[in-house]
Enzyme design. Structure first.
Site, short mmCIF file in Angstrom:
data_model
loop_
_atom_site.label_atom_id
_atom_site.label_comp_id
_atom_site.label_asym_id
_atom_site.label_seq_id
_atom_site.Cartn_x
_atom_site.Cartn_y
_atom_site.Cartn_z
N LYS A 41 170.78 74.83 31.34
CA LYS A 41 171.18 74.39 32.68
C LYS A 41 172.24 73.28 32.61
O LYS A 41 172.34 72.56 31.62
CB LYS A 41 169.98 73.89 33.49
CG LYS A 41 169.45 72.51 33.10
CD LYS A 41 169.74 71.48 34.17
CE LYS A 41 169.12 70.13 33.89
NZ LYS A 41 169.58 69.34 32.79
N ASP A 72 162.47 68.11 33.68
CA ASP A 72 163.38 69.24 33.89
C ASP A 72 162.65 70.59 33.91
O ASP A 72 163.25 71.60 34.26
CB ASP A 72 164.42 69.31 32.75
CG ASP A 72 165.59 68.37 32.99
OD1 ASP A 72 165.78 67.93 34.14
OD2 ASP A 72 166.31 68.08 32.02
O1 C5P Z 1 160.48 63.79 31.83
P1 C5P Z 1 161.18 63.62 30.55
O2 C5P Z 1 160.24 63.50 29.37
O3 C5P Z 1 162.24 64.64 30.29
O4 C5P Z 1 161.94 62.25 30.64
C1 C5P Z 1 162.42 61.55 29.54
C2 C5P Z 1 162.66 60.12 29.95
O5 C5P Z 1 163.75 60.07 30.88
C3 C5P Z 1 161.51 59.50 30.69
O6 C5P Z 1 160.60 58.91 29.78
C4 C5P Z 1 162.17 58.46 31.55
O7 C5P Z 1 162.46 57.32 30.79
C5 C5P Z 1 163.50 59.12 31.89
N1 C5P Z 1 163.45 59.79 33.20
C6 C5P Z 1 163.47 59.02 34.34
N2 C5P Z 1 163.44 59.60 35.56
C7 C5P Z 1 163.42 60.95 35.68
C8 C5P Z 1 163.44 61.75 34.52
C9 C5P Z 1 163.45 61.14 33.30
O8 C5P Z 1 163.50 57.79 34.25
N3 C5P Z 1 163.42 61.50 36.88
#
Ligand code: C5P
Length: 346
Positions: free
Chosen positions: A25, A158
């Site tokens: 994506k 995601d």
């Molecule tokens: O959800 P995911 O593990 O992909 O996110 C990785 C990091 O990115 C999270 O630990 C957070 O620090 C940041 N993040 C965020 N806000 C989001 C998505 C991700 O702060 N909406």
């Protein structure tokens, strides 16, 4: 696929083989709506689009012995750069196993990886979403779409987008609010991906973004001029999202999306922070834009840029032009990785 077909006694021990693509994506726009929430995540708003570029996944049950775990992932040849032990697709199977709360046969997953790893194209998240769907079928579990989306969110912000019904969606919350957008008009739009080196952690880019916003606020307190500059950078990205949604809901075509690309240039709020933590990123963008004379848009937390074309053929031509014109960019040790693909049709 071989190797899992029969038990030593010759009794068939495998279920049917289920296969599906796991697309990459891009973020056509991405706004960070404020400071971190109490849970550490940020509220987002942006238009996400799936690509024709995809990993291939197969899943089947393997062995009748009920195990709590022991699911296996095998990488097909040419799938460099993935550590099978901690792959998100395996974690997806584990999460669904926990949801079921009863012994289930071991799962055998196999993957052909085509999406560059750690490039900001959400390949791992897409693999996880596809693994959830395939594992649900292989285990015959009666888990509804909403429950599957809730499990997906535990794997990463995601992941829910990839379970959505449309290849293009307006995504909100921390990633769990997925509102489908009409995609037919822009399916097949050519996309040239340019991946620089060095993947900063997504968390690191968000932290750098927060620091940048705080810095601007402090400066903003000092002068009127700076106060204007401190207005949420989000404003321009939000406006770009509005224009893009209007286009998709109106008379959309690949050519019209390409025309809108200049308005999407600064529509990823994470870009300034990403340049702070990723050496060579800004220089790479400059070189790409010099060679192709088109805007290079930024996906996720990087380090991938994408350039839009009216057709996949034009994206392929541009790839050749860029390869010839780019050489080594931004002090990178290796030239950037280039892939020509398109916005997915489904
Ligand atoms: O959800 P995911 O593990 O992909 O996110 C990785 C990091 O990115 C999270 O630990 C957070 O620090 C940041 N993040 C965020 N806000 C989001 C998505 C991700 O702060 N909406």
């Amino acid at each position: 696929m071989t190797g899992w077909r029969h038990s030593s006694s010759g009794t068939p021990r495998e279920g049917p083989l289920y296969r599906a693509a796991a697309p990459a994506k891009i973020n056509l726009t991405l706004t960070v709506l404020g400071p971190p929430r109490p849970d550490g995540y940020h509220e987002l708003r942006g238009v996400f689009a799936r690509l024709a570029l995809a990993d291939d996944l197969t899943v089947r049950t393997s062995g009748t012995s009920p195990t709590r775990s022991g699911d296996m992932l095998r990488m097909r040849p040419g799938s460099a750069g993935v550590r099978t032990g901690d792959d998100l697709a395996l974690q997806a199977a584990e999460a669904l196993r926990s949801w079921a709360g009863r012994p289930l046969p071991r799962l055998a997953l196999a993957m052909r990886k085509r999406i560059p790893v750690a490039a900001g194209l959400a390949g791992g998240s897409s693999d996880a979403a596809t693994a959830l769907r395939l594992a649900r079928r292989a285990w015959g579990l009666d888990v509804g779409e909403d429950e599957l989306a809730a499990i997906a969110l535990t794997l990463g912000s995601d992941v829910p987008f990839f379970l959505g019904p449309s290849p293009i969606a307006l995504v909100g919350g921390r990633g769990e609010k997925v509102a489908p957008l009409p995609a037919d008009g822009v399916a097949g739009t050519g996309v040239l991906l340019v991946s620089g080196e060095g993947k900063p952690s997504t968390a690191g880019v968000f932290v750098a973004h927060d620091a940048e916003v705080r810095r601007k606020r402090r400066r903003g307190a000092q002068t009127c001029e700076a106060r204007r500059a401190a207005l949420p950078a989000a404003a321009s990205a939000l406006a770009a999202t509005e224009r893009l949604v209007a286009l998709l809901e109106g008379d959309a075509s690949p050519a019209r999306l390409v025309e809108l690309a200049p308005a999407l240039h600064d529509a990823n709020d994470l870009y300034p922070a990403a340049t702070r933590v990723t050496p060579g990123l800004a220089e790479l963008r400059e070189r790409v834009e010099q060679v192709l004379a088109r805007p290079a848009l930024f996906s996720g937390a990087g380090p991938t840029f994408f350039v839009l074309y009216p057709s996949p053929e034009e994206a392929r031509d541009a790839l050749r032009t860029l390869r010839a014109g780019l050489g080594r960019a931004g002090g990178a040790v290796r030239p950037p990785r280039l892939i020509a693909t398109a916005i997915a049709a489904d």
